[in-house]
Write an enzyme that holds these catalytic residues in place. Structure first.
Site, mmCIF file in Angstrom:
data_model
loop_
_atom_site.group_PDB
_atom_site.id
_atom_site.type_symbol
_atom_site.label_atom_id
_atom_site.label_comp_id
_atom_site.label_asym_id
_atom_site.label_seq_id
_atom_site.Cartn_x
_atom_site.Cartn_y
_atom_site.Cartn_z
ATOM 1 N N GLU A 1 48.653 -6.812 54.734
ATOM 2 C CA GLU A 1 47.870 -6.304 53.613
ATOM 3 C C GLU A 1 47.445 -7.424 52.666
ATOM 4 O OE1 GLU A 1 51.000 -3.134 54.687
ATOM 5 O OE2 GLU A 1 50.903 -5.321 54.562
ATOM 6 N N HIS B 1 52.063 -10.754 54.280
ATOM 7 C CA HIS B 1 52.003 -9.513 55.047
ATOM 8 C C HIS B 1 50.547 -9.260 55.450
ATOM 9 C CE1 HIS B 1 55.945 -7.694 53.230
ATOM 10 N NE2 HIS B 1 56.077 -8.971 53.565
ATOM 11 N N CYS C 1 53.106 -4.760 48.784
ATOM 12 C CA CYS C 1 51.735 -4.585 49.253
ATOM 13 C C CYS C 1 51.060 -3.393 48.582
ATOM 14 C CB CYS C 1 51.715 -4.449 50.768
ATOM 15 S SG CYS C 1 52.163 -5.997 51.591
ATOM 16 N N CYS D 1 54.636 -1.894 52.224
ATOM 17 C CA CYS D 1 55.860 -2.025 51.449
ATOM 18 C C CYS D 1 55.502 -1.942 49.955
ATOM 19 C CB CYS D 1 56.546 -3.352 51.780
ATOM 20 S SG CYS D 1 55.681 -4.796 51.100
#
Length: 158
Positions: free
Chosen positions: A59, A57, A90, A87
């Site tokens: 992040e 992701h 993360c 999410c």
């Protein structure tokens, strides 16, 4: 004139550019930049489709880049500018890394995502004791337009 607002716009513009690059590559259109004391530490993008890695992701990408460039404590006290609300995976990474401030363009609730239940970054922080400063809505409309153009989210009907 609000210097904090101007700074938030500047860094979020870089996160939006990263999101557009991810989208153009065929990944989820999410971007992030990590900043400490007015200095860019790293930039990240969602790469889960192009790398075949569901943990890639924006992040996690930005944290990995910051650690590689600046060492294992790079994110301590830093500010993360992210186009989408992190999410749970993360959010856990941000907590472990020591990120102090999160600035968001878009929240899951505004997008009406259905795949995360009642999750929010505040709920995560409350459950885990993560003291995180939060600012939101920076470049929200621009990012919402990109996210809707992408069309890959499971969302509730309007």
């Amino acid at each position: 004139m609000n210097p904090q607002h101007d700074e938030d716009l500047h860094w979020m513009d870089l996160a939006l550019q990263a999101a557009r690059e991810a989208h153009a590559r065929g990944d989820w259109p999410t971007g992030a930049v990590l900043v400490r004391e007015g200095r860019l530490l790293a930039s990240g993008q969602n790469r889960q489709c192009s790398q075949g890695d569901v943990t890639s992701h924006a992040e996690t990408d930005v944290l990995r880049a910051a650690f590689a460039q600046h060492g294992p404590h790079a994110a301590q006290g830093a500010t993360l500018y992210c186009t989408m609300e992190p999410c749970p995976m993360c959010a856990g990474a941000l907590k472990l890394a020591g990120v102090a401030t999160l600035v968001l363009a878009l929240r899951h609730a505004r997008l009406r995502r259905t795949d995360l239940g009642r999750y929010s970054i505040e709920a995560f922080c409350g459950m885990t004791g993560f003291a995180l400063e939060l600012r939101e809505g920076v470049r929200e409309e621009e990012y919402l337009a990109l996210r809707l153009r992408w069309g890959g989210d499971r969302v509730a009907p309007a």
